[in-house]
Design a protein around this motif. Structure first.
Motif, PDB file in Angstrom:
ATOM      1  N   LYS A 144       0.855  -1.186   0.000  1.00  0.00           N
ATOM      2  CA  LYS A 144       0.000   0.000   0.000  1.00  0.00           C
ATOM      3  C   LYS A 144       0.883   1.225   0.000  1.00  0.00           C
TER       4      LYS A 144
ATOM      5  N   TRP B  16      -2.908   3.684  -3.240  1.00  0.00           N
ATOM      6  CA  TRP B  16      -3.145   2.396  -3.875  1.00  0.00           C
ATOM      7  C   TRP B  16      -2.927   1.263  -2.877  1.00  0.00           C
TER       8      TRP B  16
ATOM      9  N   TRP C  82      -2.356  -2.798  -3.445  1.00  0.00           N
ATOM     10  CA  TRP C  82      -2.159  -3.831  -4.467  1.00  0.00           C
ATOM     11  C   TRP C  82      -1.959  -5.172  -3.773  1.00  0.00           C
TER      12      TRP C  82
ATOM     13  N   VAL D 183      -6.549  -4.509  -7.150  1.00  0.00           N
ATOM     14  CA  VAL D 183      -6.031  -3.164  -6.908  1.00  0.00           C
ATOM     15  C   VAL D 183      -7.166  -2.270  -6.436  1.00  0.00           C
TER      16      VAL D 183
ATOM     17  N   MET E  76      -7.869   1.821  -5.658  1.00  0.00           N
ATOM     18  CA  MET E  76      -7.429   3.210  -5.696  1.00  0.00           C
ATOM     19  C   MET E  76      -8.298   4.028  -4.765  1.00  0.00           C
TER      20      MET E  76
ATOM     21  N   THR F 212      -7.856   4.287 -14.932  1.00  0.00           N
ATOM     22  CA  THR F 212      -7.451   3.981 -13.554  1.00  0.00           C
ATOM     23  C   THR F 212      -6.227   3.077 -13.547  1.00  0.00           C
TER      24      THR F 212
ATOM     25  N   PHE G 225      -2.364   3.526 -12.024  1.00  0.00           N
ATOM     26  CA  PHE G 225      -1.689   2.565 -11.147  1.00  0.00           C
ATOM     27  C   PHE G 225      -0.343   2.156 -11.712  1.00  0.00           C
TER      28      PHE G 225
ATOM     29  N   LYS H 134       3.079   2.828  -9.745  1.00  0.00           N
ATOM     30  CA  LYS H 134       3.848   1.644  -9.373  1.00  0.00           C
ATOM     31  C   LYS H 134       5.228   1.668 -10.030  1.00  0.00           C
TER      32      LYS H 134
END
Length: 226
Positions: free
Chosen positions: A57, A73, A75, A82, A84, A105, A109, A113
């Motif tokens: 996170k 986020w 994950w 995932v 958001m 979205t 991510f 990431k």
């Protein structure tokens, strides 16, 4: 190039990473096998511990002039679920089933990431780009001699095909600076530092990135690794 949904005007200054994005790829290396430079950078940042991670996170922040942008986020790496979280919305989706309604979205991510885990992306994405190593070259910010790894993504697939990244690092294989070059153009679109490294559950992560030519900082807060 696919257009990502613009969530904030500050995102115009944020690069969006290319994606082959095979996130769970693991290196299988025999004891007598020499690591590639991609693997050496990943392992210098604790990549061997990634197999123990079930979730990560983080909050992605950008300060530019007087504006601030952030989004959080979560994950779950095993299932690829995932979530958001912003002030306006909470959206959960699975990366194995991204359709056109979730492309914006997911693009956000992938971008965030990539900034967080770029050393690992060198391993995850390695089938999606070509690369070249140049030793002892002047880094753009510090002006000191470093090694430069250049990756150029393929012209097909991903959110930003054809883009290039120059990673600058020392003998310890820890990234100190990088440059982003849209569509592999000669001059960089953005150059930032890699600094304020923290170690979380064996993962070594740069928490701060600054531009030398602008009032701009991209940084991470609330990073939790499980």
């Amino acid at each position: 190039m696919k257009k990502l949904i613009i969530l904030s005007i500050v995102l115009s200054s944020i690069i969006t990473s290319c994606k082959t994005d095979n996130n769970k790829t693991k290196i299988e290396v025999a004891e007598d096998t020499e690591l590639t430079v991609l693997e050496k950078i990943a392992h210098a940042n604790g990549y061997e511990n990634w197999k123990n991670v079930s979730s990560i996170k983080f909050t992605f922040n950008v300060d530019r002039d007087s504006s601030h942008f952030e989004r959080t986020w979560l994950w779950k790496t095993g299932s690829n679920d995932v979530t958001m979280m912003t002030r306006q919305d909470t959206i959960t989706y699975n990366r194995k089933a991204v359709d056109s309604t979730m492309a914006g979205t997911d693009g956000g991510f992938v971008n965030d990431k990539f900034w967080l885990l770029a050393p690992y992306q060198l391993v995850w994405d390695q089938k999606g780009f070509t690369y070249e190593l140049t030793e002892s070259i002047e880094a753009p910010i510090s002006k000191t001699k470093m090694n430069k790894l250049t990756t150029v993504y393929a012209n097909e697939g991903g959110y930003t095909p054809g883009d290039a990244y120059d990673y600058y690092f020392g003998d310890d294989y820890i990234i100190k600076e990088w440059a982003y070059r849209k569509e592999n153009q000669a001059e960089p679109n953005m150059v930032t530092s890699w600094e304020d490294y923290k170690e979380l559950k064996g993962l070594k992560i740069s928490m701060m990135h600054k531009r030398p030519d602008a009032d701009f900082s991209l940084f991470f807060t609330g990073v939790e690794v499980k």
